[in-house]
Design an enzyme around this catalytic site. Structure first.
Site, PDB file in Angstrom:
ATOM      1  N   GLY A 169      17.440  18.900  35.199  1.00  0.00           N
ATOM      2  CA  GLY A 169      18.125  20.180  35.335  1.00  0.00           C
ATOM      3  C   GLY A 169      19.127  20.361  34.205  1.00  0.00           C
ATOM      4  N   GLN A 211      20.287  23.944  42.576  1.00  0.00           N
ATOM      5  CA  GLN A 211      20.667  23.640  43.956  1.00  0.00           C
ATOM      6  C   GLN A 211      19.931  24.546  44.950  1.00  0.00           C
ATOM      7  OE1 GLN A 211      21.978  20.888  45.968  1.00  0.00           O
ATOM      8  NE2 GLN A 211      23.049  20.850  44.012  1.00  0.00           N
ATOM      9  N   THR A 269       5.836  13.385  24.799  1.00  0.00           N
ATOM     10  CA  THR A 269       4.665  13.144  25.633  1.00  0.00           C
ATOM     11  C   THR A 269       5.014  13.545  27.061  1.00  0.00           C
ATOM     12  OG1 THR A 269       4.005  11.325  24.229  1.00  0.00           O
ATOM     13  CG2 THR A 269       3.081  11.350  26.458  1.00  0.00           C
ATOM     14  N   CYS A 301      35.117  13.569  39.867  1.00  0.00           N
ATOM     15  CA  CYS A 301      34.202  14.263  38.984  1.00  0.00           C
ATOM     16  C   CYS A 301      33.346  13.230  38.287  1.00  0.00           C
ATOM     17  CB  CYS A 301      34.917  15.199  38.020  1.00  0.00           C
ATOM     18  SG  CYS A 301      35.265  14.498  36.450  1.00  0.00           S
TER      19      CYS A 301
HETATM   20  C1  LIG Z   1      22.018  18.541  40.075  1.00  0.00           C
HETATM   21  C2  LIG Z   1      22.352  19.782  39.360  1.00  0.00           C
HETATM   22  C3  LIG Z   1      22.115  19.908  37.975  1.00  0.00           C
HETATM   23  C4  LIG Z   1      21.611  18.779  37.139  1.00  0.00           C
HETATM   24  O1  LIG Z   1      20.275  18.426  37.410  1.00  0.00           O
HETATM   25  P1  LIG Z   1      19.772  16.996  36.904  1.00  0.00           P
HETATM   26  O2  LIG Z   1      18.302  17.038  37.113  1.00  0.00           O
HETATM   27  O3  LIG Z   1      20.450  15.986  37.780  1.00  0.00           O
HETATM   28  O4  LIG Z   1      20.153  16.874  35.478  1.00  0.00           O
HETATM   29  C5  LIG Z   1      22.407  21.114  37.374  1.00  0.00           C
HETATM   30  N1  LIG Z   1      22.905  22.132  38.069  1.00  0.00           N
HETATM   31  C6  LIG Z   1      23.142  22.058  39.394  1.00  0.00           C
HETATM   32  C7  LIG Z   1      23.681  23.248  40.120  1.00  0.00           C
HETATM   33  C8  LIG Z   1      22.884  20.880  40.080  1.00  0.00           C
HETATM   34  O5  LIG Z   1      23.146  20.814  41.382  1.00  0.00           O
END
Ligand SMILES: *Cc1c(COP(=O)(O)O)cnc(C)c1O
Length: 392
Positions: A73, A181, A239, A328
């Site tokens: 994410g 989320q 990849t 944090c």
């Molecule tokens: C968990 C989260 C991310 C990050 O995703 P990852 O796959 O852990 O890098 C980004 N934005 C929100 C709102 C999240 O809850």
């Protein structure tokens, strides 16, 4: 009841068995490189990736060539923001976001500020909601991107995404939403929402860790973040993570299929936790909205006169996994930027606890937390000089 009670599903979720089984062959027998089309194991990998992309596109209402797989994410958010900033820098240098975004978005914006971009961090109301009128008035003729999250990961606020997307469209500004989320917990049809870009991550909906997705509407330009080979239509080298991509699609498919049933179950457990805590513990405050404006699985409370970290330690001793609003990611002692943005004073923001359920959470686990938490809070308050003064 299981050895430990996992109440941190906004941080990550367990991998679903069926998803793991779908993924397994791509770790073992079908290990070929998805770019190797001259022999069978490569072709099989390529087909599996195509099939996963087609499935994900269908689930979010996109075309198959608008779905790009990434490694997280965070990567999807970084790519959306830095990629658009770089591709449209001749058009303008202004970006609009909110003050309660995930650090993947906020830190990308801060990075861009060091490179000549200007960023407006919109305030939120006491429930963490962005006012669409604030978005409208922040737009200038230099604005190239608006990025507002679909759901906040700390306090569960659901943002008026469709309305904001409408404003962005009217003003011809690209709109990205971090829906990480929300993924698997809310219907996310990109056409219905009207978004230009959307980030998702598999491990938040019982898929594997280390695989994300960025939806990029056809016609939106983005410069590459990762240069190299021609994967992902030449826009994201590396990849392909075949097993991860297969797992992403499988997890999203199941989450969407069972969404009504599972979110209803989560909503009931969430509300039982919220009401149970309010009834049993004095001097507490629910952070974030209630009811339909709140993510189905998120609970966030501040308890006056104590520290979130201490609550987590004592919960851990009782086998409960939860998270604090004050810890944090960097391990600093600063309270959460989200809790400060909704107006909590530092000392109250410090005493915060996030509990987040999943469809695998049981009613007995909810009862257990409601039984264990009040004496923990009381014990910590008994040691707090601040609380002693109040009691007098
Ligand atoms: C968990 C989260 C991310 C990050 O995703 P990852 O796959 O852990 O890098 C980004 N934005 C929100 C709102 C999240 O809850």
């Amino acid at each position: 009841m299981a050895e430990s009670v996992y109440m941190d599903n906004n941080a990550t979720t367990c991998l679903r068995r069926e998803v793991l089984e779908e993924m397994m062959p791509y770790f073992t027998d079908i290990f070929g490189n998805g770019s190797s089309k001259f022999y069978e194991t490569g072709r099989k990998a390529q087909n599996a990736i195509y099939e996963a992309r087609r499935k994900v596109a269908e689930l979010i209402g996109a075309s198959v060539n608008e779905v790009y797989f990434t490694a997280s994410g965070c990567e999807s958010d970084n790519w959306a923001i830095k990629g658009v900033a770089s591709a449209y820098k001749d058009k303008g240098n202004h970006i609009i976001t909110s003050s309660i975004e995930h650090h993947a978005v906020l830190s990308s914006c801060e990075y861009l500020e060091k490179h000549g971009f200007e960023v407006t961090y919109l305030p939120v109301d006491e429930n963490g909601r962005v006012d669409p009128d604030d978005v409208r008035s922040a737009i200038t003729d230099k604005t190239i991107l608006i990025s507002i999250m679909t759901v906040n990961n700390e306090i569960g606020t659901i943002q008026p995404i469709k309305e904001i997307a409408g404003i962005a469209k009217e003003k011809k500004v690209i709109f990205h939403t971090d829906a990480v989320q929300a993924g698997g917990h809310m219907p996310l049809d990109v056409k219905e929402l009207g978004v230009d870009m959307m980030s998702l991550s598999a491990h938040k909906f019982h898929g594997p860790k280390g695989v994300g997705m960025l939806y990029i509407r056809n016609g939106v330009k983005t410069d590459n973040l990762i240069h190299g080979g021609g994967q992902e239509r030449g826009k994201r080298a590396a990849t392909e993570n075949t097993a991860g991509i297969v797992g992403f699609a499988s997890a999203l498919e199941i989450a969407v299929r069972d969404m009504d049933k599972n979110t209803e179950k989560m909503r009931m457990m969430r509300d039982r936790l919220i009401n149970g805590i309010k009834e049993r513990i004095p001097y507490c405050r629910l952070n974030g909205p209630s009811g339909d404006l709140r993510l189905c699985n998120n609970v966030n409370f501040s308890f006056r006169y104590i520290e979130g970290e201490s609550i987590l330690m004592l919960l851990d001793m009782k086998g409960i996994c939860a998270s604090s609003g004050s810890a944090c990611a960097s391990g600093s002692l600063d309270p959460s930027h989200v809790l400060l943005a909704i107006g909590l004073p530092h000392e109250i923001a410090h005493g915060s606890l996030r509990l987040s359920v999943s469809e695998f959470t049981t009613d007995e686990e909810v009862d257990y937390v409601l039984e264990v938490l009040p004496p923990i809070i009381q014990r910590l308050r008994d040691m707090s000089p601040l609380y002693e003064n109040i009691e007098k």
